[in-house]
Design a protein around this motif. Structure first.
Motif, PDB file in Angstrom:
ATOM      1  N   GLY A 130       0.793  -1.228   0.000  1.00  0.00           N
ATOM      2  CA  GLY A 130       0.000   0.000   0.000  1.00  0.00           C
ATOM      3  C   GLY A 130       0.820   1.271   0.000  1.00  0.00           C
ATOM      4  O   GLY A 130       0.392   2.295  -0.558  1.00  0.00           O
ATOM      5  N   TRP A 131       2.016   1.227   0.594  1.00  0.00           N
ATOM      6  CA  TRP A 131       2.853   2.420   0.664  1.00  0.00           C
ATOM      7  C   TRP A 131       3.330   2.876  -0.713  1.00  0.00           C
ATOM      8  O   TRP A 131       3.743   4.030  -0.893  1.00  0.00           O
ATOM      9  CB  TRP A 131       4.063   2.179   1.563  1.00  0.00           C
ATOM     10  CG  TRP A 131       5.005   1.116   1.068  1.00  0.00           C
ATOM     11  CD1 TRP A 131       5.017  -0.198   1.408  1.00  0.00           C
ATOM     12  CD2 TRP A 131       6.082   1.293   0.131  1.00  0.00           C
ATOM     13  NE1 TRP A 131       6.028  -0.861   0.741  1.00  0.00           N
ATOM     14  CE2 TRP A 131       6.699   0.038  -0.049  1.00  0.00           C
ATOM     15  CE3 TRP A 131       6.590   2.384  -0.578  1.00  0.00           C
ATOM     16  CZ2 TRP A 131       7.778  -0.163  -0.895  1.00  0.00           C
ATOM     17  CZ3 TRP A 131       7.667   2.195  -1.429  1.00  0.00           C
ATOM     18  CH2 TRP A 131       8.250   0.929  -1.574  1.00  0.00           C
ATOM     19  N   ARG A 132       3.261   1.997  -1.720  1.00  0.00           N
ATOM     20  CA  ARG A 132       3.716   2.355  -3.066  1.00  0.00           C
ATOM     21  C   ARG A 132       2.728   3.273  -3.790  1.00  0.00           C
ATOM     22  O   ARG A 132       3.117   4.027  -4.689  1.00  0.00           O
ATOM     23  CB  ARG A 132       3.934   1.087  -3.895  1.00  0.00           C
ATOM     24  CG  ARG A 132       5.016   0.159  -3.329  1.00  0.00           C
ATOM     25  CD  ARG A 132       5.202  -1.086  -4.190  1.00  0.00           C
ATOM     26  NE  ARG A 132       6.144  -2.020  -3.590  1.00  0.00           N
ATOM     27  CZ  ARG A 132       7.468  -1.981  -3.763  1.00  0.00           C
ATOM     28  NH1 ARG A 132       8.001  -1.044  -4.541  1.00  0.00           N
ATOM     29  NH2 ARG A 132       8.257  -2.868  -3.181  1.00  0.00           N
ATOM     30  N   ILE A 133       1.459   3.216  -3.401  1.00  0.00           N
ATOM     31  CA  ILE A 133       0.410   3.968  -4.103  1.00  0.00           C
ATOM     32  C   ILE A 133       0.677   5.472  -4.127  1.00  0.00           C
ATOM     33  O   ILE A 133       0.571   6.113  -5.187  1.00  0.00           O
ATOM     34  CB  ILE A 133      -0.971   3.667  -3.485  1.00  0.00           C
ATOM     35  CG1 ILE A 133      -1.336   2.192  -3.710  1.00  0.00           C
ATOM     36  CG2 ILE A 133      -2.041   4.582  -4.057  1.00  0.00           C
ATOM     37  CD1 ILE A 133      -2.615   1.755  -3.016  1.00  0.00           C
ATOM     38  N   PRO A 134       1.013   6.106  -3.001  1.00  0.00           N
ATOM     39  CA  PRO A 134       1.235   7.558  -3.038  1.00  0.00           C
ATOM     40  C   PRO A 134       2.387   7.992  -3.925  1.00  0.00           C
ATOM     41  O   PRO A 134       2.364   9.100  -4.485  1.00  0.00           O
ATOM     42  CB  PRO A 134       1.490   7.921  -1.572  1.00  0.00           C
ATOM     43  CG  PRO A 134       1.883   6.654  -0.915  1.00  0.00           C
ATOM     44  CD  PRO A 134       1.138   5.583  -1.629  1.00  0.00           C
ATOM     45  N   PHE A 135       3.401   7.142  -4.084  1.00  0.00           N
ATOM     46  CA  PHE A 135       4.509   7.489  -4.964  1.00  0.00           C
ATOM     47  C   PHE A 135       4.056   7.507  -6.426  1.00  0.00           C
ATOM     48  O   PHE A 135       4.508   8.344  -7.225  1.00  0.00           O
ATOM     49  CB  PHE A 135       5.675   6.527  -4.762  1.00  0.00           C
ATOM     50  CG  PHE A 135       6.398   6.725  -3.457  1.00  0.00           C
ATOM     51  CD1 PHE A 135       7.339   7.728  -3.304  1.00  0.00           C
ATOM     52  CD2 PHE A 135       6.131   5.903  -2.364  1.00  0.00           C
ATOM     53  CE1 PHE A 135       8.005   7.919  -2.105  1.00  0.00           C
ATOM     54  CE2 PHE A 135       6.782   6.086  -1.152  1.00  0.00           C
ATOM     55  CZ  PHE A 135       7.722   7.101  -1.019  1.00  0.00           C
ATOM     56  N   VAL A 136       3.156   6.596  -6.785  1.00  0.00           N
ATOM     57  CA  VAL A 136       2.582   6.606  -8.132  1.00  0.00           C
ATOM     58  C   VAL A 136       1.739   7.860  -8.343  1.00  0.00           C
ATOM     59  O   VAL A 136       1.824   8.529  -9.381  1.00  0.00           O
ATOM     60  CB  VAL A 136       1.720   5.338  -8.368  1.00  0.00           C
ATOM     61  CG1 VAL A 136       1.019   5.420  -9.718  1.00  0.00           C
ATOM     62  CG2 VAL A 136       2.572   4.087  -8.291  1.00  0.00           C
ATOM     63  N   ILE A 137       0.930   8.209  -7.338  1.00  0.00           N
ATOM     64  CA  ILE A 137       0.105   9.420  -7.411  1.00  0.00           C
ATOM     65  C   ILE A 137       0.979  10.656  -7.592  1.00  0.00           C
ATOM     66  O   ILE A 137       0.686  11.545  -8.399  1.00  0.00           O
ATOM     67  CB  ILE A 137      -0.765   9.558  -6.147  1.00  0.00           C
ATOM     68  CG1 ILE A 137      -1.802   8.428  -6.089  1.00  0.00           C
ATOM     69  CG2 ILE A 137      -1.460  10.924  -6.117  1.00  0.00           C
ATOM     70  CD1 ILE A 137      -2.586   8.386  -4.792  1.00  0.00           C
ATOM     71  N   GLY A 138       2.072  10.710  -6.851  1.00  0.00           N
ATOM     72  CA  GLY A 138       2.982  11.849  -6.955  1.00  0.00           C
ATOM     73  C   GLY A 138       3.599  11.976  -8.334  1.00  0.00           C
ATOM     74  O   GLY A 138       3.717  13.081  -8.871  1.00  0.00           O
ATOM     75  N   ALA A 139       3.970  10.862  -8.925  1.00  0.00           N
ATOM     76  CA  ALA A 139       4.558  10.890 -10.262  1.00  0.00           C
ATOM     77  C   ALA A 139       3.555  11.373 -11.301  1.00  0.00           C
ATOM     78  O   ALA A 139       3.875  12.196 -12.174  1.00  0.00           O
ATOM     79  CB  ALA A 139       5.071   9.499 -10.635  1.00  0.00           C
ATOM     80  N   LEU A 140       2.320  10.898 -11.208  1.00  0.00           N
ATOM     81  CA  LEU A 140       1.283  11.312 -12.155  1.00  0.00           C
ATOM     82  C   LEU A 140       0.922  12.783 -11.977  1.00  0.00           C
ATOM     83  O   LEU A 140       0.699  13.508 -12.953  1.00  0.00           O
ATOM     84  CB  LEU A 140       0.031  10.438 -11.979  1.00  0.00           C
ATOM     85  CG  LEU A 140       0.215   8.938 -12.291  1.00  0.00           C
ATOM     86  CD1 LEU A 140      -1.071   8.178 -11.997  1.00  0.00           C
ATOM     87  CD2 LEU A 140       0.636   8.746 -13.747  1.00  0.00           C
ATOM     88  N   GLY A 141       0.868  13.241 -10.719  1.00  0.00           N
ATOM     89  CA  GLY A 141       0.584  14.647 -10.459  1.00  0.00           C
ATOM     90  C   GLY A 141       1.667  15.551 -11.021  1.00  0.00           C
ATOM     91  O   GLY A 141       1.378  16.645 -11.527  1.00  0.00           O
TER      92      GLY A 141
END
Length: 427
Positions: free
Chosen positions: A185-196
């Motif tokens: 689950g901790w990986r999800i915010p890093f993906v969100i940050g990259a897309l943002g």
């Protein structure tokens, strides 16, 4: 003089600020999710040891910030503010996606923490440049009578990046259990940050360059712009930036980054409760930055710095000791908010104070480099120092360390000029 309408100024500041927000979101999700991913990269039977290792990597990222301030600051003074801001957000997006995809220690062994360290170093390079460039851009783009107000949005977006990280953390804590968060689950915010960051890259490409840089680009040759030789002609200003940043950066990272670990690891409050406390306190902290900035436009910058310096010196130790003795969620929130109100005297105006000290041809470098050096040495090591004092059984030493740092900066505030009255932005 600016050749932009108020509408154009506002649009450019929003675009620049959103980029600052996503860069800091990408940076802060590391701190926010440390308690979940630390076992994946630094497996240990002791939670403090895991957090200490992860905090070490956090500090390593900060060590790259002076180099980022040097390289990106020079790039901004030579090639322009917009070009440098676009480059920095591109680097941050790439690094966030890489972190999201790094296999765990169990899968690739020592390569997992090694890759993490390398990526965090590159992120530190990007963020080191972002601060000085965005502070310069907001200060140069703002109208002369509202510079404190507009420049305060650097910390509005900086804090909003942290709030977004905490919001994502709260959502994931609601839908996922502890084991799922630690496993993947901790990986999800890093993906969100990259897309943002990709979205922000598009916005930054449509930003206008500041008129002050355009004028300087016509009047000054490239060799003199972003030059360390020219910067060294302003030793008092450089040392002043170091001095006013010293206490401010230690206090800021203590209250906004380490506080979360302190409530969990020392006070024993539940993770979800701590997330809620931090989110609400930081939301208020964010909202008052423009108020403090606007006040500085009316009464000057130094009174706000005195507010931070005097109250921070006197109340830091009582606030943290009070947290130990009154560790209920409500008291934890009130004491954290009190500390953040004090720190606002620094955060709301530190960008404009630094920008007002330097001429246009070296402004991004002058704002960023001494700040980056100070943050690397002292801001980036806040968590590590705090956790180390806890590990040796003398956590209270850290609180006195923070108070002393603020006192040192207070002495600098007393001796420095009122920058709103001696501003290079007017020249």
């Amino acid at each position: 003089m600016q050749n932009f309408s108020q509408r154009q100024i506002t649009a450019n500041i929003i675009k620049g600020s959103l980029g600052n927000m996503i860069e800091w979101f990408d940076w802060y999700i590391y701190a926010s999710f440390t308690v979940y991913f630390a076992p994946s990269f630094f497996p240990s039977t002791n939670q403090t040891a895991e957090l200490l290792s992860a905090a070490g990597v956090f500090a390593v990222g900060f060590l790259m910030r002076p180099l980022g301030s040097l390289l990106m600051g020079k790039y901004a003074d030579v090639r322009g503010r917009r070009a440098a801001l676009t480059l920095s957000v591109t680097i941050m997006a790439t690094c966030s996606m890489i972190i999201a995809l790094i296999p765990s220690y169990k899968t690739i062994g020592i390569f997992a923490p090694a890759i993490l360290i390398l990526v965090r170093m590159v992120q530190g390079l990007s963020l080191g440049g972002e601060y000085g460039i965005s502070a310069t851009y907001l200060s140069e783009m703002a109208s002369s009578n509202r510079r404190g107000y507009y420049a305060s949005f650097q910390y509005v977006t900086l804090i909003s990046g942290q709030l977004a990280a905490l919001a994502i953390q709260g959502i994931l804590q609601f839908f996922l259990n502890e084991s799922a968060l630690q496993a993947w689950g901790w990986r999800i915010p890093f993906v969100i940050g990259a897309l943002g960051a990709i979205l922000v890259l598009y916005l930054r490409l449509s930003m206008d360059e500041t008129q002050q840089f355009k004028n300087t680009a016509k009047q000054k040759d490239k060799a003199s712009r972003g030059s360390l030789r020219i910067l060294m002609q302003y030793p008092r200003q450089v040392l002043t930036v170091v001095g006013l940043t010293f206490g401010g950066t230690i206090a800021f990272y203590t209250y906004t980054t380490y506080m979360q670990k302190y409530m969990i690891n020392s006070l024993g409050l539940p993770n979800r409760t701590v997330t809620a406390i931090n989110f609400l306190a930081l939301l208020i902290f964010m909202a008052i930055q423009p108020l403090f900035g606007a006040i500085s436009d009316k009464i000057g910058r130094k009174p706000l710095l005195y507010w931070f310096g005097i109250l921070g010196t006197l109340l830091t130790v009582p606030i943290f000791i009070g947290l130990k003795y009154f560790s209920s969620p409500i008291m934890a929130f009130l004491l954290m908010l009190g500390g953040l109100l004090i720190v606002s005297g620094y955060t709301s105006i530190n960008a404009i104070v630094k920008a007002e000290m330097f001429p246009t041809e070296i402004r991004a470098l002058g704002v960023g480099l001494p700040y980056g050096l100070t943050v690397a040495i002292f801001g980036g090591t806040v968590e590590y120092v705090a956790l180390w004092t806890k590990s040796i059984g003398h956590e209270n030493i850290f609180f006195f360390y923070v108070s002393f740092a603020i006192l040192v900066s207070l002495l600098v505030y007393i001796r420095m000029l009122e920058t709103s009255k001696h501003s290079h932005l007017e020249k």
